[in-house]
Scaffold this active site. Structure first.
Site, PDB file in Angstrom:
ATOM      1  N   ALA A   1       0.906  -1.138  -0.169  1.00 21.55           N
ATOM      2  CA  ALA A   1       0.076  -0.200   0.011  1.00 21.55           C
ATOM      3  C   ALA A   1       0.831   1.216   0.050  1.00 21.55           C
ATOM      4  O   ALA A   1       2.181   1.055   0.231  1.00 21.55           O
ATOM      5  CB  ALA A   1      -1.008   0.164   1.067  1.00 21.55           C
ATOM      6  N   LYS A   2       0.494   2.392  -0.201  1.00 25.20           N
ATOM      7  CA  LYS A   2       1.190   3.644  -0.077  1.00 25.20           C
ATOM      8  C   LYS A   2       0.181   4.671   0.168  1.00 25.20           C
ATOM      9  O   LYS A   2      -1.033   4.616  -0.519  1.00 25.20           O
ATOM     10  CB  LYS A   2       1.800   3.922  -1.364  1.00 25.20           C
ATOM     11  N   GLY A   3       0.577   5.891   0.744  1.00 27.50           N
ATOM     12  CA  GLY A   3      -0.287   6.728   1.289  1.00 27.50           C
ATOM     13  C   GLY A   3       0.398   8.127   0.853  1.00 27.50           C
ATOM     14  O   GLY A   3       1.530   8.322   0.612  1.00 27.50           O
TER      15      GLY A   3
END
Ligand code: GLU
Length: 419
Positions: free
Chosen positions: A105-107
């Site tokens: 995931a990444k934000g």
């Protein structure tokens, strides 16, 4: 003319090629290439002068087939959903290639954090944490630091999340301060992993860290720590750069002194003065004469425009996605050996995994245990990458992607398609 660069199509192109070389099942790829969920949030913040600014934030959850979603959060003025989507995909591949039980995931938040006061930054971070709270959790999705975020950012996210849950939840983020359940060695882990990768590829070719000159672009957490660790292990650091520009010294730079200068004065490399040290551009750092080049800043630093000018023998990708597909082909033609990002910068997420394990088991590891286990995991993964590259007669990047994709596809196949 500069090639058009789109980070997500870049990662999809590399995956497509690896699928072909690895002879993998195409319909599985159609599932795997897309993220499972993309979230965009709008974050109003009351600024110090009383005005309200609305920032955009993102969290892309690419895959949780192999374990909870995992990946950092970046604050950058150019951050956008498409970039975060690529970064989330790289996280799934990264965790798979080093075989730790996480997805990807990444934000990100589209903001230049240097334009905010500490108070505004805290409010923005907490508002972002509040907005993504339904998505994250120690067994769901675990954020960590990335570009322009650090252990303080993680402390604010952890506290916001714990407040909402009514109990301390240390496992919800990694890369947090030691006092809040962080792990020894996490802060320098990505840089350490880059140094380990450098050592491993040199060893393959019968060389040592003491034999090489190194240029590093980017003096953030990754570049700064890689510079210090390689300097301590005897490599000659000939060039460094940060957002202000680059410095060069043929006889070698003192990475300890420079890191201290940057940390203690809050100044940048263009302020650093020393006899024998020349000021050069960021681009000149990439193309300077050195044995090992470590791009450790943002994506697309090595592209079709400069790949022909590079004078290094090895590239160790400290950043995520620093090399475009077009540049990859040119580098291969020129015989420059490249250790790919999904392996070379995996030290950060590997030690994040150790931190999370310590949190879940409510125990602590000492620094030696952290560093040794990191080296063990990376060395084992590196052997697999070398073997795959020999078997499939392909680059180390392709080999790493084939291994990662095979693991993701295998997990997808045995799980089956829901419903
Ligand atoms: N942001 C780092 C990366 O790109 C670390 C991620 C993590 O520890 O979850 O790998």
């Amino acid at each position: 003319m500069s090639e058009f660069y789109d980070p997500y199509s870049n990662v999809v192109d590399v995956m497509t090629e690896a699928m072909k070389i690895g002879g993998m099942n195409q319909y599985m790829f159609d599932i795997i290439k897309n993220p499972q969920r993309e979230t965009k949030v709008y974050l109003p913040v009351e600024m110090d002068d009383g005005t309200v600014q609305v920032f955009e934030g993102y969290r892309v959850q690419h895959s949780n087939i192999r374990g909870p979603f995992k990946g950092g959060i970046r604050f950058h003025q150019d951050c956008n959903l498409n970039e975060v989507k690529a970064l989330a995909t790289w996280m799934s591949l990264k965790c798979a290639v080093v075989n730790i039980p996480y997805g990807g995931a990444k934000g990100g938040v589209r903001v230049d954090p240097n334009t905010l006061s500490q108070r505004e930054l805290r409010k923005l971070t907490r508002r972002y944490a509040f907005a993504i709270e339904p998505l994250i959790g120690a067994d769901m999705d675990i954020p960590a630091p990335d570009v322009n975020t650090n252990s303080q950012t993680m402390a604010w996210i952890l506290d916001t999340y714990s407040m909402l849950k009514g109990k301390p939840c240390p496992g919800v983020v990694t890369g947090k301060p030691l006092e809040l359940g962080g792990s020894k060695g996490r802060n320098s882990a990505t840089g350490r992993g880059v140094a380990i990768s450098t050592k491993l590829i040199l060893e393959r070719d019968g060389k040592k860290l003491e034999d090489v000159s190194v240029a590093i672009s980017g003096m953030g957490n990754v570049g700064g720590n890689a510079a210090r660790i390689l300097f301590h292990r005897g490599s000659k650091i000939v060039a460094l750069s940060d957002v202000s520009g680059g410095i060069y010294c043929e006889n070698g730079l003192d990475a300890d002194e420079i890191s201290e200068f940057l940390e203690q004065t809050g100044k940048q490399l263009n302020d650093y003065q020393k006899e024998g040290v020349r000021h050069i551009t960021h681009e000149e750092v990439l193309t300077c004469k050195c044995d090992v080049l470590i791009p450790a800043a943002l994506e697309n630093q090595i592209n079709a425009d400069n790949a022909e000018q590079l004078q290094c023998s090895y590239i160790i990708e400290g950043a995520n996605g620093p090399t475009s597909v077009a540049a990859d082909a040119l580098l291969e033609e020129r015989g420059i050996v490249l250790v790919p990002d999904i392996f070379a910068n995996s030290g950060g997420v590997i030690v994040s995994y150790f931190e999370w394990v310590q949190n879940i088991q409510i125990l602590t590891w000492n620094r030696e245990q952290v560093n040794k286990t990191l080296e063990k995991i990376m060395s084992a993964a590196f052997i697999e990458i070398l073997e795959e590259s020999q078997q499939s007669r392909c680059s180390l990047r392709m080999a790493a992607y084939i291994i990662a994709l095979k693991r993701l596809i295998y997990a997808e196949e045995i799980k089956g398609i829901f419903p």
